[in-house]
Design a protein around this motif. Structure first.
Motif, short mmCIF file in Angstrom:
data_model
loop_
_atom_site.label_atom_id
_atom_site.label_comp_id
_atom_site.label_asym_id
_atom_site.label_seq_id
_atom_site.Cartn_x
_atom_site.Cartn_y
_atom_site.Cartn_z
N GLU A 404 0.78 -1.36 -0.05
CA GLU A 404 0.06 -0.08 -0.19
C GLU A 404 0.85 1.30 -0.17
O GLU A 404 0.43 2.38 -0.36
N GLN A 405 2.19 1.33 0.45
CA GLN A 405 2.84 2.40 0.64
C GLN A 405 4.45 1.87 0.54
O GLN A 405 4.73 1.26 1.38
N ARG A 406 5.15 2.54 -0.55
CA ARG A 406 6.49 2.07 -0.34
C ARG A 406 7.28 2.89 0.46
O ARG A 406 6.93 4.09 0.82
N ASN A 407 8.39 2.14 0.90
CA ASN A 407 9.44 2.84 1.77
C ASN A 407 8.75 3.45 3.10
O ASN A 407 8.87 4.58 3.61
N TRP A 408 7.65 2.60 3.21
CA TRP A 408 6.85 2.91 4.93
C TRP A 408 7.79 2.93 5.86
O TRP A 408 8.82 1.66 6.09
N THR A 409 8.16 4.04 6.95
CA THR A 409 8.97 3.86 7.86
C THR A 409 8.25 3.47 9.13
O THR A 409 7.21 4.29 9.40
N GLY A 410 8.66 2.54 9.96
CA GLY A 410 8.24 2.15 11.27
C GLY A 410 9.45 1.90 12.37
O GLY A 410 10.24 2.17 12.03
N VAL A 411 8.74 1.52 13.31
CA VAL A 411 9.80 1.45 14.63
C VAL A 411 9.77 -0.10 14.66
O VAL A 411 8.62 -0.93 14.87
N VAL A 412 10.81 -0.95 15.01
CA VAL A 412 11.07 -2.24 15.11
C VAL A 412 10.18 -3.08 16.17
O VAL A 412 9.43 -3.96 16.06
N SER A 413 10.15 -2.04 17.25
CA SER A 413 9.48 -2.77 18.36
C SER A 413 7.74 -2.68 18.25
O SER A 413 7.15 -3.34 18.95
N GLU A 414 7.43 -1.97 17.29
CA GLU A 414 5.91 -2.01 16.69
C GLU A 414 5.61 -3.01 15.64
O GLU A 414 4.40 -3.09 15.45
N MET A 415 6.40 -3.64 15.26
CA MET A 415 6.18 -4.78 14.27
C MET A 415 6.19 -6.23 14.81
O MET A 415 6.85 -6.47 15.83
N GLU A 416 5.63 -7.20 14.16
CA GLU A 416 5.69 -8.58 14.28
C GLU A 416 5.75 -9.25 13.03
O GLU A 416 5.46 -9.04 12.07
N HIS A 417 6.37 -10.54 13.18
CA HIS A 417 6.54 -11.33 12.03
C HIS A 417 5.25 -11.82 11.36
O HIS A 417 4.45 -12.18 12.45
N VAL A 418 4.83 -12.36 10.35
CA VAL A 418 4.05 -12.96 9.54
C VAL A 418 4.77 -14.25 8.77
O VAL A 418 5.45 -13.88 8.00
#
Length: 714
Positions: A404-418
């Protein structure tokens, strides 16, 4: 003693020739050198009149005088003579990898010095001429080593070629390195030493900074550990105090119940005593009457009959019944309700606290996430640090971008594996559950697919998966476009109820329709703004896939047709059907009304008195002329009220300060009466001291069979 002196020999060595100091001199910075060595060094490296110490690099604007240090010279002579005696007895053979003396015959004695002029190595015995013979004193002695020579000219490497970054001999300057940028090796060495000294200084500073970081980290870790211990102790203390508080209130309630019991029993005892006295009197009267009836003398009977009859008084004696002020069954129910509310509240609040603690620990960066992994935003993250953009909780991307959005920036701690094995998302929203033959469509959150829309394809188009490639690309046959290529993570499964082609539901939306955001849309493409899933608005404009909606909470809201659904005009929760005279209440979904609660609660039911635009005035029993918003209210039907019917025992709710039709003569909150008639919202009640009392159904509540009117009503 000699061994002790030799053990400290390095501190008496010249840092230039690496030999014991000869004619030692001490320069202003405190370092000592051979007079010849420091003189030659400064003569060779005289740059802009600046003289530097070869060791500490301290600069002097003028050449310091070189005066011989007499005391240090005497020490050197003693040390040299002692060293010579020891070395003569301690000379050893050269081992593997060690340099042998070039002048020793027979045994290969270990060399201690090498001469750059002679290009030979010497043991302690054969090196002495270089210290004593004037012609040899000018030779450059170094620690025993293999002397590097030019492989082409067999000459000493005395020049450094900056062009080729290598050491060369003087002959090389005339052929291979002619015209190159060259300097004497000593100058290049000194310049590089300066750079290395600066580097060394920076390294030392970095080490010091890192040591401070480590020290601070140790303090922080210890402080964190202490903080955790204090948190545990505080938690135990708080919960212990909470338990004590509940026990205290429990004891207070128990004492209150016992006091009420005593008061009721005291009243009962008095009634029992009075009733017993009446029974005793009645028994006495019965005895008198019995004796009179046994009299045979008619004259005496008639005479006594009149006196007994006049003394007995009325035969209508008052009746007595035990009517306690307090119903312990009600108290039991209240306690059960309180326990339920406390349990619910404690469970919810403690769960919130535990979840917040879990969220704090979840902020710890999961370092196992690497480039190339499939990830998504954690469900517990309400709003990512760097905003959603077009991404939602359902978006699954590779660590580099999202579909949906290229080069989206996030924080590692807010993400989880799928993982491809599945996830906790629904099958419809998990792209890795899609297989060949499934019905699919482009996700509403995807603004533009990676490979573009193609011919006649929209968010409403439903096609069949024809092939899935190893790179997660997918081939779909749409009715208007066969072999369309997309990305697996951009697609979602379509149900069997969805049509192949444009959605009939979406295509029916037109200007003027009442719509709301579909429950399946987690976050609309153009954000929520002030609206929610329950907000219902009117379509003002449609342009392509976009539409403009006027919601009560937000005017001119922009959305996408495929994310909206039509709301039937007769559907539940449609605020526009509210009119003056309707009974309404605040919706359960409204936490705090825009114009505040006042005395109103979610359970309050009132009558609409006025409606102006989005505002309305409601008369609640607890709060007259209450102001609210139409969108925050819902209709209340007869079925929503208490199921009161004719014959039920009722009383006025404790929350009603003054009934709509007033209290009447003797009616109070404690009065219990029987419903005689119900007309629409009006109710007729017979109280013991007020027959035919008129009230409103919403102001009344049912009374259990065990409840009685304090005034004595049934």
């Amino acid at each position: 003693m000699a061994e002790a002196i030799l053990g400290d020999q390095d501190q008496y060595s010249c840092s230039i020739c690496l030999d014991l100091l000869r004619d030692p001199v001490t320069i202003p910075c405190g370092h000592s050198y051979c007079m010849s060595c420091i003189g030659e060094c400064w003569n060779t490296n005289d740059l802009n009149g600046i003289y530097r110490c070869p060791q500490c690099r301290q600069a002097f604007n003028s050449k310091p005088p070189l005066n011989r240090s007499t005391v240090l010279a005497e020490i050197m002579e003693k040390l040299r003579s002692t060293e010579l005696q020891v070395s003569e007895s301690a000379q050893c053979l050269a081992g593997p990898g060690e340099i042998a003396c070039d002048f020793c015959a027979g045994e290969m004695i270990k060399a201690v010095k090498s001469c750059l002029e002679c290009r030979a190595s010497y043991c302690e015995t054969h090196v002495q001429p270089h210290y004593n013979v004037p012609a040899l004193k000018k030779h450059k002695l170094v620690k025993a080593a293999v002397i590097p020579v030019c492989p082409k000219h067999d000459k000493l490497l005395e020049v450094y070629c900056r062009t080729d970054q290598k050491c060369v001999c003087m002959h090389c300057l005339l052929d291979d390195h002619k015209g190159h940028d060259t300097v004497p090796s000593t100058i290049e060495c000194n310049e590089k030493q300066i750079k290395l000294t600066d580097t060394q200084t920076k390294v030392k500073q970095t080490i010091q900074a890192k040591e401070k970081e480590l020290q601070k980290m140790n303090i922080d870790i210890a402080s964190h550990s202490d903080s955790a211990k204090k948190a545990v102790e505080n938690s135990k203390k708080v919960f212990s105090e909470l338990v004590k508080f509940i026990e205290k209130k429990s004891n207070e309630l128990i004492e209150e119940i016992k006091a009420e019991e005593k008061a009721d029993l005291d009243q009962g005892t008095k009634l029992q005593k009075k009733l017993q006295e009446e029974i005793t009197e009645l028994k006495k009267r019965e005895g008198v009457l019995e004796d009179l009836l046994q009299t045979d003398d008619n004259i005496q009977f008639l005479h006594n009959c009149e006196s007994v009859s006049s003394a007995s008084g009325s035969d209508e004696l008052p009746s007595f019944s035990f009517q306690p002020y307090c119903s312990f069954e009600d108290i039991r129910k209240l306690i059960c309700e309180l326990a339920g509310r406390l349990e619910t509240t404690c469970t919810q609040e403690i769960s919130k606290t535990v979840n917040k603690v879990s969220d704090l620990s979840a902020k710890r960066p999961p370092f196992d996430i690497v480039v190339g992994d499939r990830v998504r935003v954690k469900p517990s993250v309400v709003a990512p640090t760097h905003k959603w953009g077009s991404v939602t909780h359902f978006s699954i991307g590779v660590v580099k971008n999202f579909p949906e959005q290229r080069n989206w920036t996030g924080v590692v701690s807010e993400m989880e594996h799928v993982t491809s094995a599945g996830s906790d998302l629904s099958t419809k929203n998990d792209p890795f559950n899609i297989k060949v033959g499934d019905k699919v469509r482009v996700k509403p959150s995807v603004t533009t697919p990676k490979h573009n829309w193609g011919r006649n394809i929209t968010h409403k188009s439903v096609g069949v998966v024809k092939d899935i490639k190893s790179d997660d690309s997918v081939v779909v046959d749409f009715p208007g476009h066969a072999n369309w290529k997309g990305v697996l993570t951009e697609m979602e499964q379509a149900t069997n109820d969805d049509e192949i082609g444009p959605s009939s539901l979406d295509s029916n939306i037109k200007i003027g329709d009442k719509v709301r955001v579909k429950p399946s849309v987690v976050t609309p493409t153009h954000k929520w703004g002030a609206i929610t899933h329950k907000s219902i608005g009117v379509v003002k404009k449609i342009q392509g896939e976009s539409l403009t909606v006027d919601f009560p909470e937000q005017k001119n809201w922009t959305g996408i047709v495929s994310e909206m659904e039509i709301v039937a005009s007769t559907g539940p929760g449609l605020e526009s059907v509210i009119k003056i005279g309707d009974q309404v209440r605040v919706k359960p979904s409204v936490v705090t009304p825009t114009h505040k609660w006042g005395a109103v609660t979610h359970k309050s039911i009132g009558v609409v008195k006025n409606i102006q635009d989005e505002s309305l005035i409601v008369d609640f029993p607890e709060h007259k002329k209450w102001t609210g918003l139409v969108s925050e209210m819902e209709l209340v039907t007869i079925g929503d009220l208490v199921d009161i019917k004719v014959g039920d025992r009722v009383r006025v709710k404790s929350s009603i300060t003054t009934p709509k039709h007033n209290w009447g003569g003797h009616v109070t909150h404690k009065s219990v009466g029987v419903v005689k008639d119900i007309k629409s919202e009006d109710v007729i009640v017979d109280f013991q001291k007020h027959k035919g009392w008129k009230g409103i159904l919403s102001e009344m509540e049912l009374v259990n069979d065990s409840d009685t009117d304090i005034s004595g009503s049934p």
